[in-house]
Scaffold this active site. Sequence first.
Site, PDB file in Angstrom:
ATOM      1  N   SER A 282       1.645   3.270  -2.588  1.00 43.25           N
ATOM      2  CA  SER A 282       1.044   4.330  -3.380  1.00 43.25           C
ATOM      3  C   SER A 282      -0.187   4.889  -2.682  1.00 43.25           C
ATOM      4  O   SER A 282      -0.438   6.089  -2.704  1.00 43.25           O
ATOM      5  CB  SER A 282       0.690   3.815  -4.774  1.00 43.25           C
ATOM      6  OG  SER A 282       1.869   3.444  -5.460  1.00 43.25           O
TER       7      SER A 282
ATOM      8  N   GLY B 262       0.785  -1.228   0.000  1.00 43.35           N
ATOM      9  CA  GLY B 262       0.000   0.000   0.000  1.00 43.35           C
ATOM     10  C   GLY B 262       0.816   1.277   0.000  1.00 43.35           C
ATOM     11  O   GLY B 262       0.381   2.291   0.531  1.00 43.35           O
TER      12      GLY B 262
ATOM     13  N   ASP C  49       8.732   7.565  -4.418  1.00 43.08           N
ATOM     14  CA  ASP C  49       7.920   6.354  -4.349  1.00 43.08           C
ATOM     15  C   ASP C  49       8.656   5.292  -5.158  1.00 43.08           C
ATOM     16  O   ASP C  49       8.881   5.464  -6.348  1.00 43.08           O
ATOM     17  CB  ASP C  49       6.548   6.646  -4.955  1.00 43.08           C
ATOM     18  CG  ASP C  49       5.625   5.444  -4.867  1.00 43.08           C
ATOM     19  OD1 ASP C  49       5.916   4.522  -4.082  1.00 43.08           O
ATOM     20  OD2 ASP C  49       4.602   5.443  -5.570  1.00 43.08           O
TER      21      ASP C  49
ATOM     22  N   LEU D 208      36.547 -15.451 -35.887  1.00 43.68           N
ATOM     23  CA  LEU D 208      36.032 -16.773 -35.541  1.00 43.68           C
ATOM     24  C   LEU D 208      37.135 -17.834 -35.609  1.00 43.68           C
ATOM     25  O   LEU D 208      38.156 -17.636 -36.280  1.00 43.68           O
ATOM     26  CB  LEU D 208      34.921 -17.161 -36.522  1.00 43.68           C
ATOM     27  CG  LEU D 208      33.643 -16.324 -36.460  1.00 43.68           C
ATOM     28  CD1 LEU D 208      32.759 -16.635 -37.662  1.00 43.68           C
ATOM     29  CD2 LEU D 208      32.905 -16.606 -35.158  1.00 43.68           C
ATOM     30  N   SER D 209      36.887 -18.954 -34.945  1.00 36.46           N
ATOM     31  CA  SER D 209      37.792 -20.090 -35.054  1.00 36.46           C
ATOM     32  C   SER D 209      37.815 -20.521 -36.525  1.00 36.46           C
ATOM     33  O   SER D 209      36.767 -20.649 -37.153  1.00 36.46           O
ATOM     34  CB  SER D 209      37.283 -21.229 -34.168  1.00 36.46           C
ATOM     35  OG  SER D 209      38.077 -22.372 -34.357  1.00 36.46           O
TER      36      SER D 209
ATOM     37  N   GLY E 142      41.446 -17.815 -39.973  1.00 33.74           N
ATOM     38  CA  GLY E 142      42.757 -17.602 -40.602  1.00 33.74           C
ATOM     39  C   GLY E 142      43.706 -16.743 -39.780  1.00 33.74           C
ATOM     40  O   GLY E 142      44.763 -16.347 -40.259  1.00 33.74           O
TER      41      GLY E 142
ATOM     42  N   SER F  51      38.742 -13.940 -29.109  1.00 34.12           N
ATOM     43  CA  SER F  51      38.305 -12.758 -28.342  1.00 34.12           C
ATOM     44  C   SER F  51      36.983 -12.180 -28.847  1.00 34.12           C
ATOM     45  O   SER F  51      36.957 -11.127 -29.451  1.00 34.12           O
ATOM     46  CB  SER F  51      39.392 -11.678 -28.306  1.00 34.12           C
ATOM     47  OG  SER F  51      40.027 -11.508 -29.548  1.00 34.12           O
TER      48      SER F  51
ATOM     49  N   ASP G 119      -6.256  -2.053  10.130  1.00 33.44           N
ATOM     50  CA  ASP G 119      -7.706  -2.264  10.210  1.00 33.44           C
ATOM     51  C   ASP G 119      -8.071  -3.698   9.827  1.00 33.44           C
ATOM     52  O   ASP G 119      -9.037  -4.262  10.319  1.00 33.44           O
ATOM     53  CB  ASP G 119      -8.447  -1.273   9.300  1.00 33.44           C
ATOM     54  CG  ASP G 119      -7.926  -1.276   7.859  1.00 33.44           C
ATOM     55  OD1 ASP G 119      -6.685  -1.410   7.673  1.00 33.44           O
ATOM     56  OD2 ASP G 119      -8.741  -1.149   6.933  1.00 33.44           O
TER      57      ASP G 119
END
Lengths: 304, 629
Positions: free
Chosen positions: B40, B38, B112, B470-471, B474, B543, B170
């Site tokens: 807000s 509660g 808030d 990439l692997s 080259g 890498s 309450d």
Amino acid sequence: MTAPHNALTHLKALESESIEIFREVAASFERPVMMYSIGKDSSVLLHLARKAFFPSRIPFPLLHIDTTWKFKEMIAFRNRMAEEHGFELLVHTNPEGLAAGVNPFDHGSARFTDIMKTQALRQALNAGKYDAAIGGARRDEEKSRAKERIFSHRNAQHAWDPKNQRPELWRIFNTRLAPGESMRVFPISNWTELDIWTYIYSEQIEIPPLYFARSRPVVDRSNTLIMIDDDRFRFEPGEQPRDEVVRFRTLGDYPLTGAIRSDAGDLPSIIMEMQASRTSEREGRLIDSDSVGSMEKKKQEGYF
Amino acid sequence: MSATSPLATADTDLELWLKQQTDKSLLRFLTCGSVDDGKSTLIGRLLYDSQLILDDQLASLRKESRNRMVGDEGIDFSLLVDGLAAEREQGITIDVAYRFFSTDKRKFIVADTPGHEQYTRNMATGASNADLALVLVDARKGLLTQTRRHSFILSLIGVKHVVLVINKIDLVDYSQQVFDNIEAAYRTFAEPLGFKTLEAIPVSALRGDNMLRPSDNTPWYAGPQLVPYLETIAVGEDRTLAPLRFPVQWVNRPNLDFRGFSGTLTAGIATIGDEVLVAASRKPAKITRIVTMDGDQNRAIAGEAVTLVLDREVDISRGDVLTHPGATPEFSNQFQARIIWMHEDPAFHGRSYLLKIGSQVVPATITSIKFRTNVNTLEHTAATKLDLNEVGTVTIATDKPIAFDSYITGGQTGAFILIDRMSNATLGAGVIDFGLRRAQNLSYQNFDVNRQVRAIAKGQEAHIVWFTGLSGSGKSTVANLIEKRLTAEGKHAYILDGDNVRHGLNKDLGFTDADRVENIRRVGEVARLMADAGLVVFVSFISPFRNERNIARQIAGDVKFTEVYVDTPLEICEARDPKGLYARARRGEIKNFTGIDSPFEAPEHAEIILHGAEYEPAELADQLYARLF
């Protein structure tokens, strides 16, 4: 409780915070610009900017987006302020909109605002290659503004991404940008409307006379009082201007800005009236009332 | 309530009233608690009771409140504060929203903040500018995991004053037993968190019990009501009692006759005539003027934004911190800190970030993650990374020494954020525990024989050439060809290859993201040492991550560094598959294989790109040689 001896009062604390933000902008960005819309928030912004850099002049230009439908008094006030305080004033009007004769009567407030304000702002920011644009928005004005950062990031299209805001902790502001991106900066985010008025009062900041009650020619359109500022106004059949004592709570394009009946002719009575009033400030501006969340949508599209 | 008293008549002494408005103090607080506690509603109630809800807002609220849970007023108070449209749709608060209200005694700025664990960062954001926190608890549910997490974050960020708001009292029939049990449990839990004050109040935000005045429903409760308590609690840690800290924000130089230093005092008092020291250079000077547009001042106190003029020319720029002699901040390039991670990309040790503290911005590396603190249980566990919303205790090294204080004693000068070097996103926030002294003893020896001398002796320039791709693209083939050519010319080069390093130096590392970072860091350091020896170093590593290559570039420092991207499409690499790795990865025998189930981030700013699909390796080597030497 009033502030203890070695602490700043809340206005002084807000002032210091705003000054710090101004200086951070000047130190961190290459081409800042400050939006100047001539109203009371802009007047406070101008005052704070002068304080931040004193005795230097404000180290960036002030930009006014002129729709050509502003009150004449606003333009006179703007030009006088530029002269008195020696800042660089830039004025931009959307040239295509001007050529096409875009006006609030034929094109409606939404299209008029989009073309002459939102698009014009974008044009000016792109043309100036500004990397930071300082604005006078406050968080107490509107719900979506309550969540916006002080340094609010914009992508290359000037759009705000509310779900992807940078966390802003302490007073450490992340001012870094990629090429093409920009920052909107809101130094008075934490001020309320009452803060603005009490600050104007205690610092004796000059504001346009339109805020004070005077006898002015108006027409009453469904409980909105529109002031007849020039002969471009389109009367409806049978409509006649009447002189009434009115003032404005917010300033903008005269055919779109409602006046209120008021006797408040000076600052104390304005503040008094404001404290007693029961409607919020932006109510007079038509753009917010289109739909729930409309301001948020507009901001995502690049509205300031 | 003591809502801001309206001006009844024009006879009211307006001057006095306005003075009262301007002289009020300011309390910034935040509300936190679980999703349905509660929050807000509580803030909406505060705004409503302080008569800040205007007629047009009320009308639109009543309209929006249909089909919702409402109190006697017919209004869903939470609608007042749930700002963003997305939040209204989901019925939860996502971001920090700031709210403003005021009473005769004080002005309030309320943050808030959201309850869900995934929004811990937003809560920390709200807490960073708050003096006090309302921790809401649903009386029916008692303390929840969230209650503990929020309280821990509060103590981490340094919020000193807490009000435990036991809400929805309450709904438990205003039971004292329930209240007492929750309060006792919370006090036990919060004891180690070191809050300065802690007050528990039984309320019903929806019905208004114990908000403004004592509720008839809780005759057993003798403590303060929420609003009066907020109006009177003294939170102001007197920052003026701490040693002077004046971070220079902007050098104010309108003309040749004026040179001032603009900034905001984060602590202490500055008086005309004071001797001050620049924290970094330890150069002294005296304050001759304290300038503001309202006129010169004799002194300035913590929180004031002023411009200082000094009696002599001292080299001072943005980022410097002015202090009194004898009470200077730490000045070091290593410290221990607690950080809260705020980004989807995790924090790894060895990765380089930008650190902003005050107006200083420096490159910084997390040198180790000592442990992660479970925000729900406060347990410490070993960690190699920190994910979004996790809190860890780390050591950080900055590229150059910075001035700082411990956050607990120094406040703002001990707080920092970490920024991503590529995306500029704010990744995390931290508070400094203490400087690491050993850093000060570890200064680099400047040998007479240096890199340049060694390189010249070999007739070459030291150089790191970093291959990425990439692997099978080259990389190694091209590196081998070019090394042969250099050797033939009498030059000295060496190839650091993924395979040779993985089998030795890095054989303890696997292929998780954290291990990849460490792998690259070590290789970067070795390459740097070899370059210092005057060698041309070819590093042939897949890498795959931009950040890692960036780290390597940083480790290289002032060594000439060239990134070479061997851009060979995946299909071709996979067709070549010299080591049969792609086939194994496709069969699922190798996990985290770049290009298959782990991404390759192509360089955006590689100095040289070689197109492996279009040229033979010998041609590529020629192209590279022509560009490099």
